[in-house]
Design a protein around this motif. Structure first.
Motif, PDB file in Angstrom:
ATOM      1  N   ARG A 188     -10.867   3.266   8.599  1.00 52.10           N
ATOM      2  CA  ARG A 188     -10.056   2.255   9.451  1.00 52.10           C
ATOM      3  C   ARG A 188      -9.900   2.565  10.796  1.00 52.10           C
ATOM      4  O   ARG A 188      -9.713   3.647  11.069  1.00 52.10           O
ATOM      5  CB  ARG A 188      -8.672   2.111   8.546  1.00 52.10           C
ATOM      6  N   ALA A 238      -7.635  10.394   1.175  1.00 53.46           N
ATOM      7  CA  ALA A 238      -7.680   9.922   2.659  1.00 53.46           C
ATOM      8  C   ALA A 238      -9.007   9.409   3.309  1.00 53.46           C
ATOM      9  O   ALA A 238      -8.736   8.924   4.460  1.00 53.46           O
ATOM     10  CB  ALA A 238      -7.455  11.608   3.294  1.00 53.46           C
ATOM     11  N   PRO A 260       2.052   4.729   1.028  1.00 58.53           N
ATOM     12  CA  PRO A 260       1.785   5.453   2.230  1.00 58.53           C
ATOM     13  C   PRO A 260       0.891   6.742   2.053  1.00 58.53           C
ATOM     14  O   PRO A 260       1.282   7.486   0.853  1.00 58.53           O
ATOM     15  CB  PRO A 260       3.023   5.731   3.015  1.00 58.53           C
ATOM     16  N   LEU A 261      -0.065   6.796   2.811  1.00 56.18           N
ATOM     17  CA  LEU A 261      -0.886   8.262   2.726  1.00 56.18           C
ATOM     18  C   LEU A 261      -0.099   9.683   2.441  1.00 56.18           C
ATOM     19  O   LEU A 261      -0.459  10.349   1.762  1.00 56.18           O
ATOM     20  CB  LEU A 261      -1.884   8.399   3.633  1.00 56.18           C
ATOM     21  N   VAL A 295      -8.254   5.602   4.728  1.00 57.09           N
ATOM     22  CA  VAL A 295      -7.617   5.722   5.825  1.00 57.09           C
ATOM     23  C   VAL A 295      -8.277   6.246   7.276  1.00 57.09           C
ATOM     24  O   VAL A 295      -8.319   5.600   8.200  1.00 57.09           O
ATOM     25  CB  VAL A 295      -6.282   6.683   5.911  1.00 57.09           C
ATOM     26  N   ALA A 327      -4.986   2.936  12.732  1.00 54.53           N
ATOM     27  CA  ALA A 327      -4.069   3.792  11.966  1.00 54.53           C
ATOM     28  C   ALA A 327      -2.726   3.699  12.384  1.00 54.53           C
ATOM     29  O   ALA A 327      -2.393   3.800  13.670  1.00 54.53           O
ATOM     30  CB  ALA A 327      -4.691   5.194  11.770  1.00 54.53           C
ATOM     31  N   SER A 328      -1.901   3.516  11.307  1.00 56.88           N
ATOM     32  CA  SER A 328      -0.644   3.637  11.640  1.00 56.88           C
ATOM     33  C   SER A 328      -0.007   5.055  11.894  1.00 56.88           C
ATOM     34  O   SER A 328      -0.585   5.944  11.573  1.00 56.88           O
ATOM     35  CB  SER A 328       0.478   3.034  10.559  1.00 56.88           C
ATOM     36  N   SER A 360       1.967   6.364   9.943  1.00 56.76           N
ATOM     37  CA  SER A 360       2.260   6.998   8.688  1.00 56.76           C
ATOM     38  C   SER A 360       0.804   7.729   8.241  1.00 56.76           C
ATOM     39  O   SER A 360       0.756   8.582   7.692  1.00 56.76           O
ATOM     40  CB  SER A 360       2.788   5.873   7.665  1.00 56.76           C
ATOM     41  N   ASP A 361      -0.313   6.736   8.743  1.00 59.46           N
ATOM     42  CA  ASP A 361      -1.658   7.026   8.367  1.00 59.46           C
ATOM     43  C   ASP A 361      -1.819   8.488   9.179  1.00 59.46           C
ATOM     44  O   ASP A 361      -2.508   9.438   8.408  1.00 59.46           O
ATOM     45  CB  ASP A 361      -2.478   5.980   8.820  1.00 59.46           C
ATOM     46  N   ARG A 362      -1.642   8.494  10.260  1.00 65.55           N
ATOM     47  CA  ARG A 362      -1.864   9.700  11.055  1.00 65.55           C
ATOM     48  C   ARG A 362      -1.116  11.012  10.378  1.00 65.55           C
ATOM     49  O   ARG A 362      -1.688  12.094  10.548  1.00 65.55           O
ATOM     50  CB  ARG A 362      -1.608   9.565  12.489  1.00 65.55           C
ATOM     51  N   ARG A 409       0.904  -1.248   0.057  1.00 67.75           N
ATOM     52  CA  ARG A 409      -0.030   0.035  -0.002  1.00 67.75           C
ATOM     53  C   ARG A 409       0.898   1.315  -0.092  1.00 67.75           C
ATOM     54  O   ARG A 409       1.724   1.211   0.775  1.00 67.75           O
ATOM     55  CB  ARG A 409      -1.002   0.122   1.095  1.00 67.75           C
TER      56      ARG A 409
END
Length: 401
Positions: free
Chosen positions: A66, A60, A9-10, A63, A69-70, A72-74, A7
């Motif tokens: 979900r 976004a 990363p955002l 994410v 959240a990791s 990276s997601d935050r 995936r």
């Protein structure tokens, strides 16, 4: 079993929109190469902020949906939130352009300046204006959102690749008229738009399309023209100016066979380098130096419009003749100049200099509006800002018809 694709990363997905938005808010001004790269990067957020915001939301949303959240997601969500906030500022600046243009049209002083600096009054003749005092209409948001690319309306007829001079490549233009205006002298007036491109690139119908189509729909003959391009601005001077005057001569002599009356008012407009040519045309009416072979032709115009223009000299050798302010303003027609305060390609100080020159010598209105936050090339899509410009230009030209 094959591994599922990794995936993205955002933060990586949001980064292009974030960079474009940041550069729309805080443009790089020097060195020129970096400034130009920053301008190009900022174009998406600068001209299509709502659409960029929607794309950020689309990447976004998964994410946000979900539960876990990791880090990276935050980080990505934080970047998205800051990008949305920045895009909100850009949209607010778009909306504010209408008030700046309203003020310039009503009062014709330097009141539309973003920083309050004085660039003189309306002109030597006072504050007489040719425009309506009614406020500009509200932003048509459905058009902005669903039809940002200006396409030719059904009621507008296009005649492309017409030729006005001996060079079929350099002396060509597109003509737009209302589909039902087919008779001789049917056009209310003629709007000629000259493209930009640093005098070495560009072609008809690539800029200011919404303005051209709007004028054609309102009964004008709208022309989008090109001219001889050159490796440097100075090496092509004065041929590109001669070309525009040759087109004016064509309109006066051949126009009646295309629905343009011999007495139809002519307004010349331009973007960037085209704005330089428009102002030079307005300030050198019937000058035989720039009309070889048609010295007796009438090349006077009834109005001139400059959008994010460059108005300086084209080189050291031609500085006395290629700089618009080196030509007397006493014979200038009504003029409208519109520029963005964030323009890093042709900085706004050039417009201020020209406006001071025109207002010191012209007896006709010199309308000037600065659009806070606008960059170079703001006439490509139907943004809230550019639609306000289109309406303001229509008010200006209607007063001359």
């Amino acid at each position: 079993m094959p591994r599922p694709p990794a995936r993205v990363p955002l933060p990586v997905l949001v980064a292009p929109a974030a960079a474009s938005t940041a550069l729309a808010l805080w443009p790089i001004r020097r060195p020129f190469v970096a400034a130009t790269a920053g301008w190009v990067t900022s174009l998406a957020a600068q001209e299509l902020p709502l659409h960029v915001g929607a794309l950020v939301g689309a990447v976004a949303a998964p994410v946000l949906a979900r539960r876990a959240a990791s880090a990276s997601d935050r980080l990505g969500v934080g970047m998205a939130a800051l990008t949305w906030a920045g895009l909100g500022v850009v949209v607010a600046r778009h909306v504010a352009a209408r008030d700046a243009l309203d003020g310039a049209l009503r009062e014709c002083p330097g009141a539309a300046r973003a920083d309050g600096a004085d660039v003189g009054g309306c002109g030597a003749g006072g504050s007489t204006t040719t425009t309506s005092s009614a406020p500009l209409p509200r932003t048509p948001w459905p058009t902005v959102l669903t039809r940002p690319v200006p396409l030719r309306p059904r009621g507008v007829r296009a005649r492309r690749g017409m030729v006005y001079g001996p060079d079929a490549v350099a002396n060509r233009f597109d003509l737009y008229t209302r589909a039902d205006d087919l008779g001789e002298g049917a056009a209310r007036g003629v709007l000629i738009h000259i493209h930009g491109g640093h005098f070495r690139a560009g072609g008809p119908s690539r800029e200011s399309r919404a303005m051209l189509f709007d004028h054609a729909a309102r009964g004008w003959a709208a022309i989008s023209t090109t001219y001889h391009l050159s490796p440097t601005p100075e090496s092509g001077f004065p041929q590109h100016l001669v070309d525009i005057k040759r087109l004016l001569h064509w309109v006066r002599t051949e126009g009646p066979s295309h629905g343009i009356g011999p007495d139809a008012p002519i307004v010349v407009a331009g973007s960037s380098a085209g704005a330089h040519l428009a102002m030079m045309t307005a300030l050198t009416a019937n000058d035989p130096r720039f009309q070889p072979g048609f010295e007796a032709g009438d090349t006077a115009v009834d109005g001139a419009i400059g959008l994010y223009g460059y108005y300086g000299r084209l080189g050291a050798e031609t500085r006395d003749v290629s700089d618009p302010v080196r030509h007397p303003a006493t014979g200038a027609p009504p003029v409208a100049i519109i520029h963005g305060t964030h323009d890093t390609y042709t900085p706004v100080k050039g417009s201020r200099r020209l406006v001071r020159h025109l207002r010191a010598g012209s007896t006709n209105p010199v309308i000037y509006a600065e659009l806070h936050g606008a960059q170079h090339g703001f006439d490509a899509v139907r943004s809230p800002r550019y639609l306000a410009v289109v309406e303001a230009v229509a008010r200006f030209t209607d007063g001359l018809a």
